[in-house]
Design an enzyme around this catalytic site. Structure first.
Site, PDB file in Angstrom:
ATOM      1  CE1 TYR A   1      -1.752  -4.697  -0.444  1.00  0.00           C
ATOM      2  CE2 TYR A   1      -3.266  -4.325   1.387  1.00  0.00           C
ATOM      3  CZ  TYR A   1      -2.029  -4.145   0.798  1.00  0.00           C
ATOM      4  OH  TYR A   1      -1.060  -3.423   1.448  1.00  0.00           O
TER       5      TYR A   1
ATOM      6  CG  HIS B   1     -21.447  -3.958 -39.369  1.00  0.00           C
ATOM      7  ND1 HIS B   1     -20.279  -3.255 -39.490  1.00  0.00           N
ATOM      8  CD2 HIS B   1     -21.546  -4.281 -38.053  1.00  0.00           C
ATOM      9  CE1 HIS B   1     -19.702  -3.154 -38.300  1.00  0.00           C
ATOM     10  NE2 HIS B   1     -20.445  -3.774 -37.410  1.00  0.00           N
TER      11      HIS B   1
ATOM     12  CD  GLU C   1     -20.104  -0.901   5.307  1.00  0.00           C
ATOM     13  OE1 GLU C   1     -19.955   0.088   6.062  1.00  0.00           O
ATOM     14  OE2 GLU C   1     -19.212  -1.746   5.093  1.00  0.00           O
ATOM     15  CG  HIS C   2     -23.183  -2.535   8.160  1.00  0.00           C
ATOM     16  ND1 HIS C   2     -22.048  -1.751   8.272  1.00  0.00           N
ATOM     17  CD2 HIS C   2     -22.762  -3.737   7.720  1.00  0.00           C
ATOM     18  CE1 HIS C   2     -20.995  -2.469   7.920  1.00  0.00           C
ATOM     19  NE2 HIS C   2     -21.386  -3.680   7.570  1.00  0.00           N
TER      20      HIS C   2
ATOM     21  CG  ASP D   1     -18.898  -7.024  10.978  1.00  0.00           C
ATOM     22  OD1 ASP D   1     -19.255  -6.696   9.840  1.00  0.00           O
ATOM     23  OD2 ASP D   1     -18.795  -6.217  11.924  1.00  0.00           O
TER      24      ASP D   1
ATOM     25  CD  GLN E   1     -20.077  -0.147  11.184  1.00  0.00           C
ATOM     26  OE1 GLN E   1     -19.245  -0.134  10.296  1.00  0.00           O
ATOM     27  NE2 GLN E   1     -20.523  -1.278  11.673  1.00  0.00           N
TER      28      GLN E   1
ATOM     29  CG  HIS F   1     -14.761  -0.936  12.055  1.00  0.00           C
ATOM     30  ND1 HIS F   1     -13.874  -1.966  11.914  1.00  0.00           N
ATOM     31  CD2 HIS F   1     -15.987  -1.499  12.016  1.00  0.00           C
ATOM     32  CE1 HIS F   1     -14.540  -3.108  11.795  1.00  0.00           C
ATOM     33  NE2 HIS F   1     -15.824  -2.857  11.862  1.00  0.00           N
TER      34      HIS F   1
END
Lengths: 431, 431
Positions: free
Chosen positions: B129, B419, B326-327, B360, B258, B261
């Site tokens: 996507y 089994h 995240e970073h 990035d 950051q 964004h």
């Protein structure tokens, strides 16, 4: 049971129907589960107490939430010696197989002088759901707990329902073998919510795995993202590819070993010999009559079983890939050529002397496997499910001078000027 | 922006609030998404046509669904040369980094004579996507497509909305660089549904990845299990750990990269010097005035930004782990000691000359990373997300004689007689 012949005119349509058939329950418990999760999150222990009193019919305030590890050790010591040895053998072989799954870190410097790599670390805490009642399998406990231990997870919290306050001694013995010391008497969606958000005495965990009923599965689905989870599991299935040189009784037992799990399981035989197909079908009928689990197995076999005759076993393999079965047995003398053709299967059992049941218990590979055609994209449970990877990079001035200008160009093209500036300032560019 | 001092009496409470703060949208689109998925599943192309006409305001019957790869090549050739070089550099470095992620198969025989192993294979088809509009980042396209290619995925199907029929030329150019030739003009939840179930000209895929708005994210969540997905992503975040020897302007730009964004992103500075904290705060204010994305960055910084003064940078690291960012930038001369303390982070940027923006675009590691504290249990996108593992085992008569009895004991203890029988028959035991 349906019988198909790959050379018949309507085979393509009938096989497509088999591939598309849905055996997963459509029971919609989403709303009920959402309510339970919300209650556990806001009310904490009070919600756990009320739900446990009502659903499991005992009072956790009286019994306490925790099961004492000493009870697990006692359960282990009370086992019949053959069973104790069997559990120990299973644990040690499962551990040995999963130890090879430990990932390798990378850390290198490339030709631009950039330090690059990735580092794997275990999660801090994993929660393990163990069902009560009929589906309480000590083997599943080992299959979930041991990979977490091998990953290096420090805290392993087990939750298990104890309906009417009754514990399952075989499960406690397995917990002892797996070295689990934190065990809580709570089950259902409320147990999953407690593991994810923390509630009462249960501190939150990072990953939740383990089988459960529709409520447990839906709770895991809804809490995916709050915690990591293993793949949502559907009904089990087996595909056996067999030539006419097998004993039909052996193959019949293999098919029934899947069918006896649940009325929605599926067992499929591919063979290149119509007479052998007849013989296996007869053997299945014969064995169904003498099996303690015969009623369940009969329903599953009648509703979902299939016997498919193909011109050659090699021609079965693209059909097997479309089914992407959880378990695939290749019951021939030399299985390698067929195995090389397989793209999609959870686990493959090679040769006439490798019944799937061996993999359920003591062989070593995990028996938590993708069902319902999910082997197209998913893998069995592994050490990696209890670890995560941190990537890293390091540049000095020289490396930044080499990679910086391209970064500035791309950041500006994407309309992100602070990104560009964070690089440009270091390059002493005017921006 | 909040300013905290780790030595103040209320620090523990205020830091806990910061860790627990939820920045993820609570917009409930679940019902709307379920309706769209249901329509695409039952009506197929008709649903795609109606939804695209209404939501993207063009007629796909007139334009056709497909974007011609020749248009992608033309878009690439029309790029300003510096940008073309930058895209090529990014692609080649991303490819090189991800090639090291290819997993190794195992195939061995253990002391019991059991053949054991695991085999990795790519999925047959992956869907990618790519958002339209402001969030259409060519870099994200490369970060999603290249790992799939490195995994060996044969079919890569891209979907992207073209509102009012308008394509994004930078995205088309990136598709050319990534070698994507199957591109469909469809977006939103309907695109994810078409990839999962197949609809109109779009054949179903096995895995769907790529960023999108709340509808796209919810569609992926609902279709998880029908297909594999990447982790559901929340708002982005950065933590910078910096001593006073950094240029405050550099660190301010890192925090703003950051913040620009989205208004829900988060930027946090840890430093051991209160004066440096002041200087960075001032530099942020100054830069906000000159940034084209200043309005967005201002909102994010005011609402979610934090500057935390700690007695020593080493003492910041357990706090960083609780944020599991995240970073994470470690802006010091010798970052290794701090890095060794890190347990939970998506990606770590080592040293003063490694601004996050480098990661990035062109450094190589993936920029699709776990957000919202999910680095506790999740990893960035990788080649493994486009592959799956098949375990296998093979026993001969001798090995079965060794492992069989334990299997029979465990199967009987679990109440699974078929089994037990599948093994006992092969061992010629009477059962």
């Amino acid at each position: 049971m349906i019988r198909l012949d790959a050379t018949s005119a309507d085979f393509a349509d009938r096989f497509a129907d088999l591939v598309d058939a849905r055996r997963e329950s459509a029971t919609d418990v989403a709303q009920g589960v959402a309510t339970i999760i919300g209650r556990v999150r806001t009310e904490g222990e009070e919600a756990l107490i009320e739900l446990t009193r009502r659903l499991d019919r005992f009072d956790p305030v009286e019994t306490g939430w925790a099961i004492d590890p000493a009870d697990c050790e006692a359960a282990y010591n009370a086992l019949e010696p053959g069973l104790r040895t069997a559990l120990d053998l299973a644990a040690s072989r499962i551990r040995a197989y999963h130890e090879r799954q430990r990932p390798t870190d990378t850390d290198y410097r490339d030709e631009a002088g950039v330090r690059l790599g990735a580092r794997w670390r275990p999660v801090d805490a994993a929660g393990l759901y163990v069902p009560g009642g009929r589906a309480a399998y000590p083997s599943s406990l080992l299959m979930n707990a041991i990979p977490a231990r091998v990953a290096g997870v420090e805290r392993l919290a087990m939750v298990t329902p104890t309906p009417d306050g009754q514990v399952n001694h075989l499960v406690l013995a397995a917990a002892h073998v797996a070295g689990i010391t934190e065990i809580w008497r709570v089950g259902g969606a409320q147990a999953i919510a407690a593991l994810a958000h923390g509630a009462g005495p249960i501190a939150p965990v990072d990953v939740v795995t383990g089988p459960g009923n529709a409520w447990v599965a839906e709770a895991k689905r809804q809490l995916y993202g709050v915690v990591g989870i293993d793949m949502v599991a559907g009904p089990s299935e087996i595909v056996v590819v067999a030539d006419a040189r097998n004993d039909p009784q052996w193959i019949a037992a293999d098919l029934l070993s899947q069918a006896e799990h649940d009325t929605v399981t599926q067992s499929i035989l591919f063979t290149d010999d119509a007479g052998f197909a007849d013989a296996v079908t007869s053997a299945v009928e014969e064995q169904l009559g003498t099996l303690a689990t015969g009623a369940v197995a009969r329903t599953a076999w009648d509703a979902n079983g299939a016997v498919i005759v193909v011109p050659s076993l090699a021609q079965a393999m693209p059909l097997v890939d479309r089914l992407a079965p959880e378990h695939l047995q290749l019951a021939v003398d030399e299985p390698q050529d067929l195995f090389d053709q397989v793209r999609h299967a959870g686990s493959v059992f090679l040769g006439r002397h490798t019944p799937e049941a061996i993999g359920d218990y003591v062989a070593g590979p995990n028996h938590v496997l993708p069902t319902g055609r999910r082997a197209r994209f998913a893998s069995g449970l592994s050490v990696l499910d209890f670890m995560k990877r941190t990537s890293f990079l390091g540049l000095d001035e020289t490396a930044l001078a080499e990679l910086g200008p391209a970064t500035v160009a791309l950041a500006e093209a994407e309309g992100l000027p602070a990104h560009a500036r964070s690089v440009a300032l270091r390059l002493r560019l005017n921006r």
